[in-house]
Scaffold this motif. Sequence first.
Motif, PDB file in Angstrom:
ATOM      1  N   ARG A 280      27.965  44.828  41.976  1.00  0.00           N
ATOM      2  CA  ARG A 280      27.850  44.217  40.650  1.00  0.00           C
ATOM      3  C   ARG A 280      28.786  43.028  40.492  1.00  0.00           C
ATOM      4  N   GLN A 281      29.911  43.074  41.192  1.00  0.00           N
ATOM      5  CA  GLN A 281      30.874  41.965  41.162  1.00  0.00           C
ATOM      6  C   GLN A 281      30.621  40.960  42.281  1.00  0.00           C
TER       7      GLN A 281
ATOM      8  N   GLU B 218      35.079  50.245  49.871  1.00  0.00           N
ATOM      9  CA  GLU B 218      33.780  50.257  49.207  1.00  0.00           C
ATOM     10  C   GLU B 218      33.404  48.856  48.719  1.00  0.00           C
ATOM     11  N   ASP B 219      32.128  48.461  48.912  1.00  0.00           N
ATOM     12  CA  ASP B 219      31.634  47.206  48.344  1.00  0.00           C
ATOM     13  C   ASP B 219      31.514  47.340  46.826  1.00  0.00           C
ATOM     14  N   MET B 220      31.506  46.197  46.132  1.00  0.00           N
ATOM     15  CA  MET B 220      31.321  46.167  44.686  1.00  0.00           C
ATOM     16  C   MET B 220      30.159  45.219  44.372  1.00  0.00           C
TER      17      MET B 220
ATOM     18  N   HIS C 131      39.405  43.548  44.049  1.00  0.00           N
ATOM     19  CA  HIS C 131      38.796  44.868  44.268  1.00  0.00           C
ATOM     20  C   HIS C 131      39.487  45.916  43.406  1.00  0.00           C
ATOM     21  N   LYS C 132      38.712  46.830  42.868  1.00  0.00           N
ATOM     22  CA  LYS C 132      39.252  47.842  41.962  1.00  0.00           C
ATOM     23  C   LYS C 132      40.253  48.768  42.642  1.00  0.00           C
ATOM     24  N   ASP C 133      40.160  48.927  43.965  1.00  0.00           N
ATOM     25  CA  ASP C 133      41.043  49.849  44.685  1.00  0.00           C
ATOM     26  C   ASP C 133      42.177  49.139  45.426  1.00  0.00           C
TER      27      ASP C 133
END
Length: 373
Positions: A184-185, A180-182, A141-143
């Motif tokens: 696109r990933q 938050e969901d992602m 996850h980006k965060d």
Amino acid sequence: MKYLFIVQGEGRGHLTQAMTLEKMLMKHGHQVVGMLVGKSRSRHLPDFFIKGVHAPVQQFLSINFLPSAANRKPNMFKSVAYNLFVSPKYISSMNFIRKTISSCGADVVVNFYELLTGLTYMLFRVPVPQICIGHQYLFLHKDFTMPQKVFGGYKALKFFTRVTAIGANKYLALSFRIMEDMPRQKLRVVPPLLRKEALETVPVNGDYIHGYMLNSGFADDVLAWHRKHPEIKLRFFWDKDTDSPVTEIDSTLSFHTLDDAEFLRQMSGCMAYASTAGFESVCEAMYLQKPILMVPSHIEQECNATDAMKSGAGVSADRFDLDLLLDFVKKFRPDPDFREWVRSSESIIINELEVHYKDSDILVNKIKRKFEK
């Protein structure tokens, strides 16, 4: 729907998650047609899992880290050398996985972080959809915040995680908190999968410290601390074969073999919990509002500990320093939002699994397999 579970057999976390998800799916009218569990020479499948699931269980040889001589942290050189030496057997394991997926009639494979599942999908192009589930997918996850401590292996950990999920249609990332969901990933953030027994347990404040250590070599830390503080009651669980389920050192210290019901009972009545930072037991302690000391034995558990501390769950150390835990007990404040987040797990995760069934690729593959038969 019919599901096939493929489970990494290291520790107790993935096993209890598989047990919990099976019960949820059965409750909603689905069927788990089998559970394939990775095994190694250094671990054995605990009785609580074999007796606690309904689906037939089969094991296969899988990649695992070997403990050091002191049985505390993985010996990386020894682990790599051993896994390379037995790698031809992993080809047999992947072929076994492929044949089982093909013959069991599963509509979806649920992968609990088993590396050979991803490799099987890469080598054999398995047509059955795969959904991956585990806290480890939150590392993508980006965060997600990686620990400040310099381990030098975070990129390798992310790479390993991606390999487990090769061919996956969706990642369900178990998380201590809402994120938050992602889309696109293909990553969805979902609550922890805690068993019904944990959700129904009423915690009480006891007078002992409860604990779990993945590698029994950490018992030396506990024994050393106990000699200085014999008045404090300690009840620790370990992954070690013994002649008796309970090894009593004296009237205030005992070591227990893994028993899921007894583990939860001891957790519910303790004043604090100390562990090697496995995600599942940390979640149980947080749900039962117990302060935690986390002693990571490898890089993945270091990430778990950092993430749990971000939620105010406990403190981390490089050894079982129970003085640190007792100091934290005095200022600990449980997070009431965590319990609500966990209670939403069934509706959120089942929805993710059922909604995915409506995707056209699953329907098309199901029809193709019927015609092939």
